[in-house]
Design an enzyme around this catalytic site. Structure first.
Site, PDB file in Angstrom:
ATOM      1  N   SER A  95       0.704  -1.307  -0.090  1.00  0.00           N
ATOM      2  CA  SER A  95       0.111   0.055   0.062  1.00  0.00           C
ATOM      3  C   SER A  95       0.894   1.359   0.014  1.00  0.00           C
ATOM      4  O   SER A  95       1.703   1.327  -0.989  1.00  0.00           O
ATOM      5  CB  SER A  95      -1.050  -0.057   1.139  1.00  0.00           C
ATOM      6  OG  SER A  95      -1.829   1.130   1.189  1.00  0.00           O
ATOM      7  N   ASP A 239      -6.784   1.393  -2.976  1.00  0.00           N
ATOM      8  CA  ASP A 239      -8.091   0.952  -1.876  1.00  0.00           C
ATOM      9  C   ASP A 239      -8.457   2.083  -1.153  1.00  0.00           C
ATOM     10  O   ASP A 239      -9.320   2.051  -0.349  1.00  0.00           O
ATOM     11  CB  ASP A 239      -7.880  -0.117  -1.074  1.00  0.00           C
ATOM     12  CG  ASP A 239      -6.596  -0.196  -0.205  1.00  0.00           C
ATOM     13  OD1 ASP A 239      -6.017   0.846  -0.246  1.00  0.00           O
ATOM     14  OD2 ASP A 239      -6.416  -1.089   0.709  1.00  0.00           O
TER      15      ASP A 239
END
Length: 443
Positions: A95, A239
């Site tokens: 991420s 996300d």
């Protein structure tokens, strides 16, 4: 081997120290036990393809049929697990962590969160029996098409009016996926300006993490230079979704949660909204005004998703820019939120700045402030001793002082203590209490 890469609800670690291809193989082998079919994707980091290949090898040695997404976002893996009815999924991604990190996000059948990874960790540490002969096949094109169709189903394209939208992929995984959505929006009056769009695992402009204030000016200036009505930025595995108004002003996450909660409750009156406990008053007020039900859950995707499912909530939002949708397998998406905001701006004819201004004035907040401290417990104890208010220990220390409140919690993924302060219409009070609590934390 200790497998220190296992964290509270995902896998994350430094390459060559906490995580390598051998460990990835063992995780794949353990995850594959008792599963027949598993989805695997990976982000744009230079190390991700090799780690994903090791995971796939481990899964196949467990006898699993692996469906490969290739370069993709975590939300694409989430949706593919539901779309293809597999027994679970893994996205190799770190991420927003530094370039020398990588990791994995995992879900069970039905895209359900795995709240406790300790069992998987024990299995990955144990010995394995004879290797079996699983299989692998690529499904990138059909999976992305199915994902895009689901994402676009959240908006009414006929309602869209001419808007210029600047999108900043940060050289992460978002660019190719966004292009498929943009193709589906070709017959709408939206115009897109793309920056840092191509995936580049060297991250020439730094790790994509718009939550850090030092990473925002580039996008903000690009929004102003382009004369855009809206700016959108994503983290590395997209996300999380971050918004900027036409003036280049960053929209803090709790106000985005309020906007999306309002949109969802207009579509489903009396629905339930899940929110994290760090900054709550704006969201609770929006939900109450719309006739919905607000429920607090612990911060973190596993906890939020569990609460979403337990309450059949239509939407859940974290101020860290994770946004969860019941009709997206109760999972988080970085693409659905900006599309919903574009539709809201189109329907109301109001710029994003105006949509947010009233809420920001009614419930000003500090934004999340991070501290690195030698002794987290001692720092929290000093703050606790200084205040007497209505206490809530749902997630860290929350204290309601009537006209203002704060939340102080240790990060689940980083060695940080995080502070959020909010008030009822008094920005000066927020600033004053931030200064006082910061001094207490520092000792």
């Amino acid at each position: 081997m200790s497998l220190s890469c296992f964290k509270a609800y995902d896998i994350r670690g430094r390459l060559g120290v906490d995580l390598d291809e051998g460990i990835a193989y063992r995780i794949g082998r353990a995850f594959g036990a008792g599963r027949a079919r598993v989805i695997v994707g990976y982000d744009a980091r230079l190390s991700s393809p090799a780690l994903a290949d090791a995971v796939v090898s481990g899964l196949m040695a467990a006898g699993v049929e692996v469906l490969e997404l290739g370069l993709s976002g975590t939300e694409e893996m989430y949706w593919a697990v539901t779309q293809f009815g597999t027994d679970g999924g893994i996205c190799v991604t770190a991420s927003h962590n530094p370039a020398d990190y990588n990791g994995m996000k995992l879900v069970d059948a039905g895209s359900a969160p795995i709240a406790d990874l300790s069992g998987l960790q024990v299995m990955a540490l144990s010995g394995f029996g004879p290797a079996q002969s699983g299989s692998r096949r690529g499904i990138a094109a059909e999976a992305r098409a199915a994902w895009a169709g689901r994402v676009l189903s959240f908006i009414d394209m006929q309602a869209l009016r001419p808007l210029r939208v600047l999108v900043d992929a940060g050289n992460g995984a978002a660019g190719p996926a966004f292009d498929v959505l943009a193709k589906g929006l070709e017959n709408t009056p939206l115009q897109f300006i793309r920056i840092r769009h191509e995936p580049d695992g060297q991250f020439p402009h730094g790790i994509p993490n718009p939550l850090l204030q030092e990473n925002r000016p580039f996008t903000a200036q690009a929004v102003r230079d382009a004369g855009a009505d809206l700016g959108v930025a994503w983290d590395g595995d997209f996300d999380r979704c971050f918004l900027y108004d036409a003036n280049g002003n960053f929209v803090d996450g709790e106000y985005t949660v309020g906007l999306l909660a309002d949109v969802c409750l207009r579509r489903e009156p009396q629905g339930t909204i899940i929110h994290d406990p760090r900054v709550v008053w704006n969201t609770q007020d929006v939900v109450a005004r719309a006739g919905g039900h607000a429920v607090a859950a612990r911060t973190g995707h596993a906890f939020m998703k569990r609460a979403m499912r337990d309450h059949d909530a239509v939407y859940g939002g974290e101020m860290s820019a994770h946004h969860y949708f019941r009709d997206f397998a109760f999972c988080d998406s970085g693409m659905i939120p900006w599309l919903m905001v574009v539709e809201l701006m189109s329907r109301t004819g109001m710029p994003l700045a105006d949509l947010v201004a009233q809420r920001r004035a009614a419930f000003p907040s500090s934004g999340e402030i991070n501290f690195r401290v030698a002794d987290v417990t001692a720092a929290v104890d000093r703050v606790t001793a200084a205040y007497q208010g209505q206490r809530d220990d749902t997630d860290g220390l929350s204290m309601d002082m009537g006209s203002w409140r704060f939340n102080l919690r240790a990060s689940n993924t980083e060695p940080l203590l995080r502070l959020n302060v909010e008030s009822r219409g008094d920005a000066a009070l927020v600033a004053a209490q931030v200064a006082r609590i910061s001094a207490l934390v520092a000792g």
